[in-house]
Design an enzyme around this catalytic site. Structure first.
Site, PDB file in Angstrom:
ATOM      1  N   HIS A   1       0.806  -1.225   0.000  1.00 19.13           N
ATOM      2  CA  HIS A   1       0.000   0.000   0.000  1.00 19.13           C
ATOM      3  C   HIS A   1       0.838   1.272   0.000  1.00 19.13           C
ATOM      4  CE1 HIS A   1      -3.247  -2.717   1.911  1.00 19.13           C
ATOM      5  NE2 HIS A   1      -3.473  -2.602   0.616  1.00 19.13           N
TER       6      HIS A   1
ATOM      7  N   CYS B   1       5.179  14.553  -7.029  1.00 14.51           N
ATOM      8  CA  CYS B   1       4.332  15.434  -7.826  1.00 14.51           C
ATOM      9  C   CYS B   1       3.547  14.591  -8.826  1.00 14.51           C
ATOM     10  CB  CYS B   1       5.195  16.467  -8.558  1.00 14.51           C
ATOM     11  SG  CYS B   1       4.258  17.587  -9.615  1.00 14.51           S
TER      12      CYS B   1
END
Length: 259
Positions: A126, A134
């Site tokens: 995860h 970004c």
């Protein structure tokens, strides 16, 4: 419980390819609440009228008007993990790796504690809450201290390189798991002699589906304080705090470390 730990110790002693699958329960001793207990990160009530599952979704994050809520929630509920330290369970798994027993840790956790404990082979299904990037083409990598400063200064995290938006390198609720991490975990679990599940309720899919791959090819031990849907398939079940169990197992083992 003594008989169960003895069984676990004997199984570890006889296995040379162990994979460990960890969930939120391994980190509670580090002061990180689990997610869905009565005091969990996701169950302490709605946040500004939204559920955590709504806020921590790509769909929610995509809407510009929602981003300050997303960042505030992430800062208050999730980023507290970043400054926590590993506990005896994490260090016990590192010791088993040093002994040449544990070949990989597959974790559902995003708290970075296995890495902090020094484990070398950690597959993060995860993602990792200490890393950010970004979303624009520049892909600017952002570390935890810089992200904190951006959010505290602006309320949102804008890229200093291209003015794009920086997001956590974690899997949101409506996103798929990364293929490379899932495939690597799948192949490791399928090949293992012993799978040790530590602190996972085995309810979060598709991550929990991976433990099925050990059936018929190896043994499975589940260390969790409550029942799981996979208990009926396990060879060893210990419903005790995982830190205590792993600490006792390490003490009982007499295996010299790999030089």
């Amino acid at each position: 419980m003594i008989a169960d730990i003895t069984h676990l110790v004997n199984s570890i002693r006889l296995s040379n390819h162990i994979v460990v699958f960890t969930g939120a329960g391994i980190s509670t001793e580090s002061g990180i609440p689990d997610f869905r207990s009565s005091n969990g990160l996701y169950t302490s009530g709605p946040y500004k009228g939204y559920s955590p599952e709504e806020i921590l979704s790509q769909e929610f994050f995509r809407e510009v008007i929602n981003r300050p809520i997303f960042y505030q929630f992430y800062k208050e509920r999730i980023m507290r993990m970043c400054e926590k330290e590993p506990n005896r369970a994490h260090f016990a798994l590192k010791k088993l790796e040093d002994m040449g027993k544990v070949k990989a840790i597959v974790t559902q956790n995003i708290d970075n504690l296995h890495n902090k404990a020094g484990s070398k082979k950690v597959i993060e299904l995860h993602g990792n809450c200490t890393k950010f990037r970004c979303v624009s083409a520049c892909g600017y990598p952002c570390e935890y201290p810089e992200f904190v400063q951006l959010v505290e200064t602006h309320g949102i995290a804008k890229c200093p390189n291209c003015d794009g938006i920086i997001r956590p390198c974690t899997v949101l609720f409506d996103e798929a798991l990364p293929d490379d991490a899932y495939d690597e975990a799948f192949n490791l679990i399928r090949a293992t002699e012993l799978l040790i599940v530590v602190g996972s309720s085995l309810l979060v899919r598709p991550a929990c589906d991976l433990v099925r791959e050990v059936r018929g090819t190896g043994m499975m031990a589940i260390l969790n304080t409550s029942d799981t849907p996979y208990d009926k398939y396990a060879d060893i079940i210990i419903h005790e705090p995982c830190g205590k169990v792993l600490e006792e197992a390490i003490k009982a083992l007499d295996i010299p470390p790999v030089v």
